[in-house]
Design an enzyme around this catalytic site. Structure first.
Site, mmCIF file in Angstrom:
data_model
loop_
_atom_site.group_PDB
_atom_site.id
_atom_site.type_symbol
_atom_site.label_atom_id
_atom_site.label_comp_id
_atom_site.label_asym_id
_atom_site.label_seq_id
_atom_site.Cartn_x
_atom_site.Cartn_y
_atom_site.Cartn_z
ATOM 1 N N GLU A 188 4.793 -5.175 7.317
ATOM 2 C CA GLU A 188 3.957 -3.902 8.033
ATOM 3 C C GLU A 188 4.456 -3.584 9.295
ATOM 4 O OE1 GLU A 188 2.540 -6.352 5.986
ATOM 5 O OE2 GLU A 188 0.884 -5.630 4.972
ATOM 6 N N ALA A 205 0.775 -1.290 0.011
ATOM 7 C CA ALA A 205 -0.047 0.102 0.019
ATOM 8 C C ALA A 205 1.066 1.220 -0.106
ATOM 9 C CB ALA A 205 -0.761 0.109 1.327
ATOM 10 N N GLU A 208 -0.648 -9.274 -0.247
ATOM 11 C CA GLU A 208 -1.931 -9.609 -0.164
ATOM 12 C C GLU A 208 -2.862 -9.751 -1.303
ATOM 13 O OE1 GLU A 208 -1.941 -6.225 2.611
ATOM 14 O OE2 GLU A 208 -2.979 -7.458 4.242
HETATM 15 N N1 CO8 Z 1 4.445 2.973 -0.936
HETATM 16 C C1 CO8 Z 1 5.067 4.190 -1.433
HETATM 17 N N2 CO8 Z 1 6.045 4.537 -2.495
HETATM 18 C C2 CO8 Z 1 6.940 3.241 -2.465
HETATM 19 C C3 CO8 Z 1 6.637 2.183 -1.678
HETATM 20 C C4 CO8 Z 1 5.230 1.973 -0.833
HETATM 21 N N3 CO8 Z 1 4.785 0.899 -0.430
HETATM 22 N N4 CO8 Z 1 7.279 1.210 -2.033
HETATM 23 C C5 CO8 Z 1 8.337 1.882 -2.867
HETATM 24 N N5 CO8 Z 1 7.942 3.259 -3.043
HETATM 25 C C6 CO8 Z 1 8.644 4.270 -3.882
HETATM 26 C C7 CO8 Z 1 9.774 4.569 -3.043
HETATM 27 O O1 CO8 Z 1 9.572 5.630 -2.408
HETATM 28 C C8 CO8 Z 1 10.686 5.212 -4.334
HETATM 29 O O2 CO8 Z 1 9.910 6.356 -4.539
HETATM 30 P P1 CO8 Z 1 11.195 7.696 -5.150
HETATM 31 O O3 CO8 Z 1 12.011 7.427 -6.078
HETATM 32 O O4 CO8 Z 1 10.047 8.801 -5.381
HETATM 33 O O5 CO8 Z 1 11.875 7.995 -3.918
HETATM 34 C C9 CO8 Z 1 10.549 4.351 -5.346
HETATM 35 O O6 CO8 Z 1 9.176 3.604 -5.196
HETATM 36 C C10 CO8 Z 1 11.479 3.126 -5.498
HETATM 37 O O7 CO8 Z 1 11.609 2.688 -4.327
HETATM 38 P P2 CO8 Z 1 13.113 2.402 -3.551
HETATM 39 O O8 CO8 Z 1 14.070 3.528 -3.935
HETATM 40 O O9 CO8 Z 1 12.758 2.148 -2.015
HETATM 41 O O10 CO8 Z 1 13.649 1.167 -4.321
HETATM 42 P P3 CO8 Z 1 14.640 0.094 -3.886
HETATM 43 O O11 CO8 Z 1 14.761 -0.802 -4.901
HETATM 44 O O12 CO8 Z 1 15.585 0.826 -3.312
HETATM 45 O O13 CO8 Z 1 13.946 -0.805 -2.631
HETATM 46 C C11 CO8 Z 1 12.048 -1.785 -1.600
HETATM 47 C C12 CO8 Z 1 12.847 -1.575 -3.095
HETATM 48 C C13 CO8 Z 1 12.663 -2.862 -0.823
HETATM 49 C C14 CO8 Z 1 10.686 -2.615 -2.283
HETATM 50 C C15 CO8 Z 1 11.738 -0.445 -0.961
HETATM 51 O O14 CO8 Z 1 10.881 0.419 -2.030
HETATM 52 C C16 CO8 Z 1 10.661 -0.726 0.144
HETATM 53 O O15 CO8 Z 1 10.764 -1.271 1.184
HETATM 54 N N6 CO8 Z 1 9.347 -0.593 -0.157
HETATM 55 C C17 CO8 Z 1 8.320 -0.346 0.971
HETATM 56 C C18 CO8 Z 1 7.628 -1.852 1.069
HETATM 57 C C19 CO8 Z 1 6.697 -2.095 2.311
HETATM 58 O O16 CO8 Z 1 6.933 -1.842 3.439
HETATM 59 N N7 CO8 Z 1 5.407 -2.359 1.782
HETATM 60 C C20 CO8 Z 1 4.536 -2.572 2.728
HETATM 61 C C21 CO8 Z 1 3.625 -1.345 2.896
HETATM 62 S S1 CO8 Z 1 2.477 -1.422 4.078
HETATM 63 C C22 CO8 Z 1 1.281 -2.243 3.656
HETATM 64 O O17 CO8 Z 1 1.211 -2.613 2.361
HETATM 65 C C23 CO8 Z 1 -0.129 -2.627 4.149
HETATM 66 C C24 CO8 Z 1 -1.192 -2.747 3.293
HETATM 67 C C25 CO8 Z 1 -2.405 -2.767 4.196
HETATM 68 C C26 CO8 Z 1 -2.783 -1.173 4.231
HETATM 69 C C27 CO8 Z 1 -4.146 -1.237 5.134
HETATM 70 C C28 CO8 Z 1 -4.518 0.115 5.261
HETATM 71 C C29 CO8 Z 1 -4.663 0.892 6.694
#
Ligand code: CO8
Length: 264
Positions: A137, A69, A117
């Protein structure tokens, strides 16, 4: 292609297969409200789904299926907003899971949080060699909110699901298969989308009514107790004997020829 190049969810037909691509590669296809809207619209797009034998979900770009998300959007939420966002995601994923045709996730990179999910809401999951699954999460101080705790337990079992949710650790493609998060890892020489299209074609050659009823029965097994599930299976088995596909399928076997199914 029914969507503009800028749309965050792209839809197209590839023959008898409906293809849905989450298209925010710059944010690793993170799920925001617009993506959920697009996904829901795809699930009720009659032109996309008419006569389809399967629906494939994948992510745009080389890095991600869906990296979760949208954390920037979630960071602004209060408790009521979080409840509403979780309810919205759950409703959309329920709709996807309830489509009558098999839904295949072609996981082409990160499938984290809401992305994992999303794969759990699909019937079949194929993993590219670079696929990474996980429920991270807890690293953000929250629990999964788009069905992860419930569907993960049903797909891989309580203890394995608990470990993934408690630690938030990433799971690479081979381990994802061992855990039951994915069906198989696609060899590097084939794209995961091509593998999903081939799997859809394999399913598409079967009796369409029987495939749909199989999906209904298999999905009921995760919700119903064994007795209720077996009763449903019995009813669906009987229902098959009112179809032309059953008569054709069995006649073709007895006549030693390939079956020609009509879906009737
Ligand atoms: N949300 C928003 N932006 C994201 C997300 C995300 N989940 N994941 C990546 N991005 C963006 C980054 O911010 C970045 O943007 P920018 O270039 O503008 O800085 C771009 O995508 C590329 O990402 P990275 O530079 O971080 O790329 P890397 O190759 O270095 O890393 C990863 C890749 C490991 C996947 C890393 O991006 C990461 O850890 N992302 C987050 C993963 C995460 O924590 N996901 C779970 C989120 S929580 C969730 O999904 C809960 C669902 C239920 C919600 C319920 C509602 C209340």
């Amino acid at each position: 292609m029914s969507s503009s190049a800028e749309a965050v969810v792209l839809t197209e037909r590839r023959g008898a297969v409906a293809l849905v691509t989450i298209n925010r590669p710059g944010a690793l296809n993170a799920l925001n409200a617009a993506v959920l809207d697009g996904l829901e619209a795809a699930c009720s797009d009659s032109a996309l789904l008419a006569g389809a034998v399967a629906l494939i979900v994948t992510g745009a770009g080389p890095k991600a299926f869906v990296a979760g998300a949208d954390i920037a959007a979630m960071s602004q939420l209060d408790a009521d907003g979080a409840r509403a966002f979780a309810a919205r995601g759950q409703a959309v994923f329920d709709k996807l899971a309830a489509l009558p045709v098999p839904v295949i996730a072609a996981v082409n990179g990160f499938a984290l949080g809401g992305g994992c999910e999303l794969s759990l809401a699909c019937d079949l999951v194929l993993a590219a060699p670079n696929a990474v699954f996980g429920q991270p999460e807890v690293k953000l101080g929250v629990v999964p909110g788009f069905g992860g705790t419930q569907r993960l337990v049903r797909r891989i079992g309580t203890m394995k699901a608990a470990e993934l949710c408690f630690t938030g650790r990433n799971v690479k493609a081979d381990e994802a298969v061992a855990l039951g998060l994915a069906l198989r890892v696609v060899p590097a020489e084939q794209t995961v989308l091509d593998a999903a299209l081939a799997l859809a074609a394999q399913i598409g050659a079967m009796g369409p009514v029987a495939v749909r009823l199989c999906k209904q029965a298999v999905n009921a097994a995760t919700d119903a107790d064994l007795r209720a599930g077996l009763l449903l299976e019995r009813d669906l088995f009987a229902l098959c004997f009112t179809t032309a596909d059953q008569k054709e399928g069995m006649a073709a076997f007895l006549e030693k020829r390939a079956a020609t199914f009509t879906g009737a």
